[in-house]
Design a protein around this motif. Structure first.
Motif, PDB file in Angstrom:
ATOM      1  N   THR A  11       0.819  -1.219   0.000  1.00  0.00           N
ATOM      2  CA  THR A  11       0.000   0.000   0.000  1.00  0.00           C
ATOM      3  C   THR A  11       0.841   1.252   0.000  1.00  0.00           C
ATOM      4  OG1 THR A  11      -0.150  -0.114   2.405  1.00  0.00           O
ATOM      5  CG2 THR A  11      -1.952  -1.090   1.146  1.00  0.00           C
ATOM      6  N   GLY A  12       2.065   1.178   0.525  1.00  0.00           N
ATOM      7  CA  GLY A  12       2.930   2.352   0.557  1.00  0.00           C
ATOM      8  C   GLY A  12       2.406   3.439   1.474  1.00  0.00           C
ATOM      9  N   ILE A  13       1.635   3.070   2.500  1.00  0.00           N
ATOM     10  CA  ILE A  13       1.049   4.076   3.380  1.00  0.00           C
ATOM     11  C   ILE A  13       1.754   4.093   4.738  1.00  0.00           C
ATOM     12  CG2 ILE A  13      -1.054   4.795   4.594  1.00  0.00           C
ATOM     13  CD1 ILE A  13      -2.658   3.603   2.299  1.00  0.00           C
ATOM     14  N   ALA A  14       1.764   2.970   5.418  1.00  0.00           N
ATOM     15  CA  ALA A  14       2.266   2.972   6.789  1.00  0.00           C
ATOM     16  C   ALA A  14       3.546   2.155   6.956  1.00  0.00           C
ATOM     17  CB  ALA A  14       1.186   2.448   7.733  1.00  0.00           C
ATOM     18  N   HIS A  15       3.523   0.861   6.552  1.00  0.00           N
ATOM     19  CA  HIS A  15       4.693   0.000   6.740  1.00  0.00           C
ATOM     20  C   HIS A  15       5.955   0.651   6.179  1.00  0.00           C
ATOM     21  CE1 HIS A  15       1.617  -3.039   7.441  1.00  0.00           C
ATOM     22  NE2 HIS A  15       2.549  -3.893   7.819  1.00  0.00           N
ATOM     23  N   THR A  16       5.848   1.237   4.991  1.00  0.00           N
ATOM     24  CA  THR A  16       7.012   1.805   4.311  1.00  0.00           C
ATOM     25  C   THR A  16       7.733   2.813   5.198  1.00  0.00           C
ATOM     26  OG1 THR A  16       5.977   1.506   2.146  1.00  0.00           O
ATOM     27  CG2 THR A  16       7.732   3.142   2.293  1.00  0.00           C
ATOM     28  N   PHE A 396      -9.340   3.667   8.226  1.00  0.00           N
ATOM     29  CA  PHE A 396      -9.186   2.322   7.657  1.00  0.00           C
ATOM     30  C   PHE A 396      -7.735   2.052   7.265  1.00  0.00           C
ATOM     31  CE2 PHE A 396     -10.299  -0.713   3.924  1.00  0.00           C
ATOM     32  CZ  PHE A 396     -10.114  -1.819   4.732  1.00  0.00           C
ATOM     33  N   ILE A 397      -6.802   2.412   8.151  1.00  0.00           N
ATOM     34  CA  ILE A 397      -5.394   2.075   7.971  1.00  0.00           C
ATOM     35  C   ILE A 397      -5.042   1.094   9.083  1.00  0.00           C
ATOM     36  CG2 ILE A 397      -3.020   2.944   7.865  1.00  0.00           C
ATOM     37  CD1 ILE A 397      -4.147   5.585   6.837  1.00  0.00           C
ATOM     38  N   THR A 398      -5.185  -0.199   8.783  1.00  0.00           N
ATOM     39  CA  THR A 398      -5.004  -1.241   9.785  1.00  0.00           C
ATOM     40  C   THR A 398      -3.597  -1.239  10.364  1.00  0.00           C
ATOM     41  OG1 THR A 398      -6.498  -2.538   8.373  1.00  0.00           O
ATOM     42  CG2 THR A 398      -5.499  -3.681  10.217  1.00  0.00           C
ATOM     43  N   HIS A 438     -12.618   2.052   0.237  1.00  0.00           N
ATOM     44  CA  HIS A 438     -11.696   2.613   1.226  1.00  0.00           C
ATOM     45  C   HIS A 438     -12.321   3.870   1.817  1.00  0.00           C
ATOM     46  CE1 HIS A 438      -7.857   3.135   3.226  1.00  0.00           C
ATOM     47  NE2 HIS A 438      -7.380   2.072   2.595  1.00  0.00           N
ATOM     48  N   GLY A 439     -11.654   4.446   2.813  1.00  0.00           N
ATOM     49  CA  GLY A 439     -12.088   5.731   3.345  1.00  0.00           C
ATOM     50  C   GLY A 439     -12.424   5.730   4.810  1.00  0.00           C
ATOM     51  N   GLY A 440     -12.768   4.569   5.390  1.00  0.00           N
ATOM     52  CA  GLY A 440     -13.072   4.526   6.799  1.00  0.00           C
ATOM     53  C   GLY A 440     -14.321   5.323   7.151  1.00  0.00           C
ATOM     54  N   ILE A 441     -14.281   5.948   8.307  1.00  0.00           N
ATOM     55  CA  ILE A 441     -15.449   6.673   8.809  1.00  0.00           C
ATOM     56  C   ILE A 441     -15.778   7.874   7.939  1.00  0.00           C
ATOM     57  CG2 ILE A 441     -14.313   8.333  10.335  1.00  0.00           C
ATOM     58  CD1 ILE A 441     -17.276   6.058  11.273  1.00  0.00           C
ATOM     59  N   TRP A 442     -14.820   8.301   7.108  1.00  0.00           N
ATOM     60  CA  TRP A 442     -15.023   9.490   6.281  1.00  0.00           C
ATOM     61  C   TRP A 442     -15.968   9.231   5.119  1.00  0.00           C
ATOM     62  CZ3 TRP A 442     -13.260  12.360   9.817  1.00  0.00           C
ATOM     63  CH2 TRP A 442     -12.121  12.021  10.521  1.00  0.00           C
ATOM     64  N   VAL A 443     -16.269   7.986   4.816  1.00  0.00           N
ATOM     65  CA  VAL A 443     -17.226   7.689   3.747  1.00  0.00           C
ATOM     66  C   VAL A 443     -18.511   7.113   4.326  1.00  0.00           C
ATOM     67  CG1 VAL A 443     -15.473   7.372   1.954  1.00  0.00           C
ATOM     68  CG2 VAL A 443     -16.163   5.410   3.343  1.00  0.00           C
TER      69      VAL A 443
END
Length: 490
Positions: A11-16, A396-398, A438-443
């Motif tokens: 995903t290139g979001i958190a782990h990276t 929604f970023i586990t 995607h989007g979590g609570i924002w959608v």
């Protein structure tokens, strides 16, 4: 020592970025200099060629294929999954230093490319995982963009917007398909434009997945055969399963063709003409004539089974997918569950995507809640991570639960699995739906039966919180015990 590193994840979001920070801290603590390139969702700021040239060793903490790996040829290299970079950064630094001391790398001018490579060897399973995650990584932006555009189209234009654009019957009214896309705005409004663009992006999921699986296996020459194989998979109804097969097939064919060594004069033609031509034909032919029908039949069977799930069976499916979402917190098992939800969304089943997203939000939210309810059970660093986990979970970023799992995996991971399973099962029981991937609570405006969805989210969060606190109370982790001793000493 002077070290360079590259971190990347699907995903290139958190782990990276978490791996990059961990490696930087570990190297500095050990007295070394390090420069890290993060090949994440925001793009990659390339390492300075001078830093690469002067480096004593290279560290790859990556779950997808590292781009431009040839820059590091000739350097001692340590390689591992991105989670190792997060959990065992100090060990990776020590290993890199030991390799550099055993076989010092030549200090080559930045403008001179090394001629030999010292890439680490990976087993068949690790290679397959790397190839598949490379395809998933490149596919995810199409999932997010296409899915959210489609969801917005339904919100603005109503449930009949798809029939207005592509034709069909809705509640007794028959619509004709809009033949010329440039007429969509005038005939179906902005909602029609959103639907068309979102559907176009969604239509590229399987070809991009296949193309970049082949890219991970055979570099750039694998893209064309992979994308064409993916397009054929879509055309014959083989879906995501067909895309996986097409990508692996294209990579294997191109790798085989690259073994042919013609004369120097034919090398350019081989790479530009022969390999793409033969690769596209062979992959397309095999997909059309040999494996396409069986894969399409398997895909249809899975879709029919999915459509037939209801009642208790649907709840069990939600429980299983939720447990998978909480198992490795953004890793391969988590991604399999997520892509299953995306596939169901594309086929019109909106309940599975809702269950998957609720379950994926639970791990960071549950750990954040636990760190507030019983702060003494967590280290100061974990309590700080808990503050960020609220926002990460809501989005929604586990991966927001990773700092907790890295410090205490035997207690945290079972807790996130329990919470995810509860959220998934409850969401399916309430038949909550979601039109966005995607989007979590924002959608939340795109969620059907949002009350049931929130109940599922709260139930899963509470389950994770209760489970982790119970486990930490029964068998205290060393980190938590040390934190309590430190507080008492103060």
């Amino acid at each position: 020592m002077k070290l360079v590193a590259v971190t990347s994840c699907p995903t290139g979001i958190a782990h990276t970025y978490m791996a990059a920070e961990a490696l930087e801290q570990a190297a500095i603590a050990a007295g070394h200099e390090i420069h890290v390139e993060t090949q994440g969702a925001a793009g990659a700021e390339a390492l300075n060629p001078v830093d690469i040239a002067e480096a004593d060793a290279v560290i790859f903490a990556a779950d997808v294929d590292v781009r431009d790996k040839e820059r590091f040829a000739g350097k001692p290299t340590v390689s591992g999954p991105v989670k190792r970079g997060i959990n065992n950064a100090a060990a990776m630094v020590e290993e890199a230093v030991a390799m550099a001391e055993a076989a010092p790398a030549p200090k080559i001018a930045a403008s001179v490319a090394p001629m030999t490579a010292a890439a680490p060897r990976l087993g068949p399973g690790a290679k397959l995982r790397l190839w598949l995650m490379t395809g998933v990584s490149y596919m995810l932006p199409f999932v997010a963009a296409g899915g959210i555009l489609i969801a917005l189209a339904f919100v603005i234009g109503g449930a009949e917007v798809n029939q207005k654009v592509y034709g069909g019957e809705f509640e007794g009214v028959t619509y004709e398909a809009i033949a010329n896309p440039t007429d969509i705005l005038t005939q179906a409004g902005i909602a029609g434009v959103l639907m068309y663009l979102g559907a176009t992006a969604f239509g590229m999921l399987v070809p991009i997945l296949a193309g970049y699986i082949a890219f991970g296996m055979a570099d750039r020459m694998g893209i064309a055969p992979g994308v064409v194989g993916g397009l054929v998979a879509v055309a014959i109804g083989a879906g995501f399963l067909g895309g996986l097969v097409a990508g692996l097939l294209a990579g294997a064919v191109v790798m085989a063709l690259k073994l042919i060594k013609p004369g120097q004069a034919l090398q350019g033609i081989m790479r530009i003409v022969v390999i793409p031509l033969v690769g596209v034909f062979v992959v397309g032919f095999i997909m059309l004539v040999v494996v396409g029908k069986p894969i399409a039949a398997a895909q249809d069977g899975m879709t029919d089974w999915l459509a037939g799930l209801s009642g208790a069976n649907a709840i069990l499916l939600g429980l299983l997918l939720g447990a998978m979402m909480g198992f490795d917190l953004g890793g391969p098992v988590n991604k399999v569950a997520y892509l299953f939800g995306v596939g169901a969304l594309a086929s019109g089943d909106l309940t599975i995507m809702a269950a998957v997203m609720a379950a994926g939000m639970v791990p960071p939210l549950g750990m954040a809640l636990a760190s507030v309810v019983r702060p003494k059970r967590f280290t100061p660093g974990e309590r700080q991570a808990g503050k960020a986990a609220w926002l990460l979970g809501a989005s929604f970023i586990t991966e927001g639960a990773i700092p907790f799992a890295a410090a205490d995996p035997l207690r945290v991971i079972p807790s996130t699995v329990i919470g995810g399973a509860v959220a998934g099962a409850v969401s399916m029981a309430f038949e909550a739906t979601l039109r966005a991937p995607h989007g979590g609570i924002w959608v939340i405006g795109l969620i059907g039966n949002w009350g049931g969805f929130l109940v599922a989210l709260l139930a899963g969060t509470a389950a994770t919180c209760i489970a982790v606190l119970a486990l930490k109370s029964v068998a205290r982790s060393e980190a938590a015990a040390e934190a309590d001793e430190h507080v008492l000493a103060i």
